[in-house]
Design an enzyme around this catalytic site. Sequence first.
Site, short mmCIF file in Angstrom:
data_model
loop_
_atom_site.label_atom_id
_atom_site.label_comp_id
_atom_site.label_asym_id
_atom_site.label_seq_id
_atom_site.Cartn_x
_atom_site.Cartn_y
_atom_site.Cartn_z
N ASP A 169 0.83 -1.22 0.00
CA ASP A 169 0.00 0.00 0.00
C ASP A 169 0.86 1.26 0.00
O ASP A 169 0.36 2.36 -0.22
CB ASP A 169 -0.96 0.01 1.20
N GLU A 170 2.18 1.09 0.25
CA GLU A 170 3.05 2.29 0.32
C GLU A 170 3.15 2.99 -1.03
O GLU A 170 3.54 4.16 -1.09
CB GLU A 170 4.43 1.91 0.86
N TYR A 183 12.05 2.79 -1.47
CA TYR A 183 11.38 1.48 -1.48
C TYR A 183 10.03 1.55 -2.20
O TYR A 183 9.77 0.80 -3.15
CB TYR A 183 11.17 0.97 -0.04
N LYS A 236 8.72 -0.16 -5.76
CA LYS A 236 7.56 -1.08 -5.86
C LYS A 236 6.52 -0.49 -6.82
O LYS A 236 5.90 -1.23 -7.60
CB LYS A 236 6.94 -1.30 -4.47
N1 LIG Z 1 6.34 -6.85 4.94
C1 LIG Z 1 5.24 -6.17 4.66
O1 LIG Z 1 4.59 -5.66 5.58
C2 LIG Z 1 4.73 -6.07 3.24
C3 LIG Z 1 3.49 -5.49 3.02
C4 LIG Z 1 2.99 -5.46 1.71
C5 LIG Z 1 3.73 -5.98 0.67
N2 LIG Z 1 4.96 -6.51 0.91
C6 LIG Z 1 5.69 -7.09 -0.23
O2 LIG Z 1 5.71 -8.50 -0.05
C7 LIG Z 1 6.91 -9.03 -0.57
C8 LIG Z 1 7.62 -9.85 0.49
O3 LIG Z 1 7.89 -9.01 1.60
P1 LIG Z 1 8.63 -9.59 2.90
O4 LIG Z 1 8.32 -8.70 4.01
O5 LIG Z 1 8.35 -11.04 3.01
O6 LIG Z 1 10.16 -9.38 2.46
P2 LIG Z 1 11.47 -10.07 3.03
O7 LIG Z 1 12.52 -9.02 2.96
O8 LIG Z 1 11.21 -10.74 4.34
O9 LIG Z 1 11.80 -11.23 1.99
C9 LIG Z 1 12.24 -10.97 0.69
C10 LIG Z 1 12.78 -12.26 0.09
O10 LIG Z 1 13.16 -11.96 -1.27
C11 LIG Z 1 14.44 -12.51 -1.50
N3 LIG Z 1 15.13 -11.67 -2.50
C12 LIG Z 1 15.54 -10.38 -2.35
N4 LIG Z 1 16.20 -9.99 -3.45
C13 LIG Z 1 16.19 -11.03 -4.32
C14 LIG Z 1 16.70 -11.23 -5.62
N5 LIG Z 1 17.37 -10.26 -6.26
N6 LIG Z 1 16.49 -12.42 -6.21
C15 LIG Z 1 15.80 -13.41 -5.58
N7 LIG Z 1 15.33 -13.29 -4.33
C16 LIG Z 1 15.52 -12.11 -3.70
C17 LIG Z 1 15.16 -12.46 -0.16
O11 LIG Z 1 16.23 -13.39 -0.11
C18 LIG Z 1 14.02 -12.79 0.81
O12 LIG Z 1 13.92 -14.17 1.03
C19 LIG Z 1 7.73 -7.86 -1.08
O13 LIG Z 1 7.53 -7.77 -2.48
C20 LIG Z 1 7.13 -6.66 -0.36
O14 LIG Z 1 7.27 -5.50 -1.14
C21 LIG Z 1 5.48 -6.57 2.17
#
Ligand SMILES: NC(=O)c1ccc[n+]([C@@H]2O[C@H](COP(=O)([O-])OP(=O)(O)OC[C@H]3O[C@@H](n4cnc5c(N)ncnc54)[C@H](O)[C@@H]3O)[C@@H](O)[C@H]2O)c1
Length: 349
Positions: free
Chosen positions: A131-132, A157, A161
């Site tokens: 949502d950001e 960030y 996205k």
């Molecule tokens: N955490 C939140 O609150 C939130 C909310 C909404 C959306 N998101 C989205 O959900 C997704 C996952 O978020 P998260 O919190 O689990 O993130 P996270 O940082 O915990 O995990 C990200 C994963 O992606 C892998 N990764 C990073 N760069 C990579 C690359 N170049 N190639 C292959 N793998 C790679 C990392 O090794 C890791 O396992 C993201 O796309 C994020 O934008 C997160």
Amino acid sequence: MKLLVTGGAGFIGSAVVRLAMTRGHQVVNVDALTYAACLDNVAMVADSPDYAFEQVDIRDRAALDAVFSKHMPDAVMHLAAESHVDRSIDGPADFIETNVTGTFNMLEAARTYWTAQGKPDSFRFHHISTDEVFGSLPNDPSVQFTEDTPYDPRSPYSASKASSDHLVRAWHETYGLPVVLTNCSNNYGPYHFPEKLIPVIILNALAGKALPIYGDGSNIRDWLYVEDHADALLLAVEKGAVGRSYNIGGENERTNLELVKTLCAILDQKRPKEVGSYADQITFVTDRPGHDARYAIDPSRIREELGWRPSVTVEEGLAQTVDWYLDNESWWRALQDRHGVGERLGVKA
Ligand SMILES: NC(=O)c1ccc[n+]([C@@H]2O[C@H](COP(=O)([O-])OP(=O)(O)OC[C@H]3O[C@@H](n4cnc5c(N)ncnc54)[C@H](O)[C@@H]3O)[C@@H](O)[C@H]2O)c1
């Protein structure tokens, strides 16, 4: 379905992998294993014949092509990303390379594979976003993010996205790739990497350290339990309409200060201090530059069209999360040595 899940060793991706497998899907987990990854998050499914792991970086297009040819997925769930706003302020380049160029590579690898398969309508490229991308809301309960809210990202960030969301829509409009998008609010729950707010508060509280609150703690976030998010994501990939986006949120708005006080009250009950409350450790620190004031999601579309609802309130989810951190000390201790964890990041600007 055979699901190609990127980022499946991260916080949300691993919740998706675990839930997808309990629901009978096959999973190919594609993850580069950056500092944010932990294969223990998926250790419980690693020996299943329905699970495969590929250590591949999404910046490597040739490696992605090989993964598609080898595993022939029915759908992609693309979660791999650099995800920590504070790190994006100190070092935005990784965010552009992984979140923008990496998503471009994923789209091109998926398009090549889908075209070679005869462009099946049933294929899905599900892009998981935040949502950001919509920017910052005023503190007015009548205003929420809908799927039609104009994009207005304000951090490196969220800008990376937002860029990736635009690419995904363009690949649908231009090439007909069957995509679905989701934009979710802040997640919390088990396996949350110990640099994010909720684990920082729990672990600092237990260690007797200061509980850092950015600014005056008035920033509002809409919190969602990670397993409810994983459930929404599986619904979206299974039943979401092609070309459509869905906002996902917990309808649990809290200021950061309220959230931290709730966590302290839960810890006071579950692991009482000898003297006083964990809330005594709260400390106000310099704010994050460009800190968005409020995020709030209107989840009507996913509720009405796909029948999704969160299963826990924020109080229930936070209590379960605290229990999980109390019971899984070996998991979080092993991650606390990783680069930058425990340091104040994102204030150089
Ligand atoms: N955490 C939140 O609150 C939130 C909310 C909404 C959306 N998101 C989205 O959900 C997704 C996952 O978020 P998260 O919190 O689990 O993130 P996270 O940082 O915990 O995990 C990200 C994963 O992606 C892998 N990764 C990073 N760069 C990579 C690359 N170049 N190639 C292959 N793998 C790679 C990392 O090794 C890791 O396992 C993201 O796309 C994020 O934008 C997160």
